[in-house]
Design a protein around this motif. Structure first.
Motif, short mmCIF file in Angstrom:
data_model
loop_
_atom_site.label_atom_id
_atom_site.label_comp_id
_atom_site.label_asym_id
_atom_site.label_seq_id
_atom_site.Cartn_x
_atom_site.Cartn_y
_atom_site.Cartn_z
N MET A 36 0.85 -1.20 0.00
CA MET A 36 0.00 0.00 0.00
C MET A 36 0.88 1.24 0.00
N THR A 37 0.56 2.22 -0.87
CA THR A 37 1.26 3.48 -0.89
C THR A 37 0.98 4.24 0.40
N GLU A 38 2.01 4.86 0.95
CA GLU A 38 1.84 5.63 2.18
C GLU A 38 0.97 6.85 1.92
N GLY A 39 -0.05 7.05 2.74
CA GLY A 39 -0.90 8.22 2.59
C GLY A 39 -0.17 9.49 2.97
N ARG A 40 -0.54 10.56 2.31
CA ARG A 40 0.03 11.88 2.59
C ARG A 40 -1.10 12.90 2.70
N PHE A 41 -0.86 13.93 3.50
CA PHE A 41 -1.86 14.97 3.74
C PHE A 41 -1.28 16.31 3.31
N ILE A 42 -1.88 16.90 2.27
CA ILE A 42 -1.41 18.15 1.68
C ILE A 42 -2.49 19.20 1.83
N THR A 43 -2.13 20.39 2.32
CA THR A 43 -3.12 21.45 2.46
C THR A 43 -2.69 22.69 1.69
N HIS A 76 -14.62 16.26 10.18
CA HIS A 76 -13.91 16.06 8.91
C HIS A 76 -12.75 15.07 9.07
N CYS A 77 -11.96 15.27 10.12
CA CYS A 77 -10.82 14.39 10.36
C CYS A 77 -11.27 12.97 10.67
N SER A 78 -12.29 12.86 11.52
CA SER A 78 -12.76 11.55 11.95
C SER A 78 -13.39 10.76 10.83
N LYS A 79 -14.23 11.42 10.04
CA LYS A 79 -15.04 10.72 9.05
C LYS A 79 -14.39 10.60 7.67
N LEU A 80 -13.46 11.51 7.33
CA LEU A 80 -12.93 11.52 5.98
C LEU A 80 -11.40 11.48 5.92
N ILE A 81 -10.74 12.45 6.56
CA ILE A 81 -9.29 12.59 6.35
C ILE A 81 -8.53 11.40 6.92
N HIS A 82 -8.74 11.09 8.17
CA HIS A 82 -7.99 9.99 8.79
C HIS A 82 -8.25 8.66 8.11
N PRO A 83 -9.51 8.29 7.82
CA PRO A 83 -9.74 7.03 7.11
C PRO A 83 -9.05 6.98 5.75
N ALA A 84 -9.06 8.09 5.01
CA ALA A 84 -8.40 8.11 3.70
C ALA A 84 -6.90 7.90 3.84
N LEU A 85 -6.29 8.54 4.81
CA LEU A 85 -4.86 8.36 5.03
C LEU A 85 -4.54 6.92 5.42
#
Length: 209
Positions: A1-8, A78-87
């Motif tokens: 699995m590719t490591e997830g990244r968070f870009i803002t 947002h973090c709980s439902k979308l960002i963290h699961p996607a990462l």
């Protein structure tokens, strides 16, 4: 699995954040990465409801403490439902605004400190921080003309604040870039959109798999 990244992507009103978020998502997705494109406030059904509460209505609708709490609540959802699961799935999350916007905007009048805003982020969102943040920097006069030329819709409540306020916001953003150069990159947003996108991609080279 590719490591997830968070870009803002961050910056003042009219600096082209949404345009560059979409362009970055298209470019990275075209390169084979799994991308989640989102925004703040919003990104999930519950957070979008809070967005409407925050960005519509009169300036005096909320005091600054209520405003900060609502932003923190939307971000927690947002973090709980979308960002963290996607990462956790190994995706790259590209977000139009995140915690640095709260830091830049809600601290302007001095009633809330940066530390207090970060305390809300720690409680609500487990202190999740981006791997890379791009601040699109544009002279306030130029940004104001861009905003005036478009339909600002529900951004009026905050986007419509006076010039001194928006100049102070950008001063905060620039200070963040100075304080955290490894995470936060200041980007000249006066260039052509295609040039900006290419610069963003080059600045992500160290995070690529």
């Amino acid at each position: 699995m590719t490591e997830g990244r968070f870009i803002t992507l961050e910056g003042g009103e009219g600096t082209g954040k949404s345009t560059q978020a979409r362009a970055l998502a298209d470019a990275l997705g075209g390169g084979g990465l799994k991308i989640t494109l989102t925004r703040e406030p919003g990104g999930t059904p519950g957070a979008e409801i809070i967005r409407e509460l925050l960005l519509s209505g009169a300036e005096e609708k909320w005091n600054i403490c209520t405003e900060a709490l609502l932003f923190a609540a939307a971000r927690a959802e947002h973090c709980s439902k979308l960002i963290h699961p996607a990462l956790m799935r190994g995706e790259w999350v590209i977000c139009d605004r995140f915690i640095d916007s709260s830091r830049a905007y809600q601290s302007v009048n001095g009633l809330l400190s940066d530390a207090e805003i970060m305390d809300l982020h720690r409680i609500g969102s487990n202190n999740l921080m981006p791997d890379r943040t791009f601040i699109l920097d544009l002279p306030e006069a130029v940004a104001s003309k861009r905003v005036e030329s478009r339909d600002r819709g529900d951004s009026d409540r905050i986007g419509g604040r006076n010039s001194d306020y928006h100049q102070a916001v950008m001063a905060n953003f620039r200070q963040f870039a100075n304080d955290e150069p490894d995470r936060i990159h200041l980007v000249d947003a006066s260039q052509a959109a295609e040039v900006i996108t290419e610069n963003l991609l080059q600045s992500l080279g160290d995070l690529m798999p």
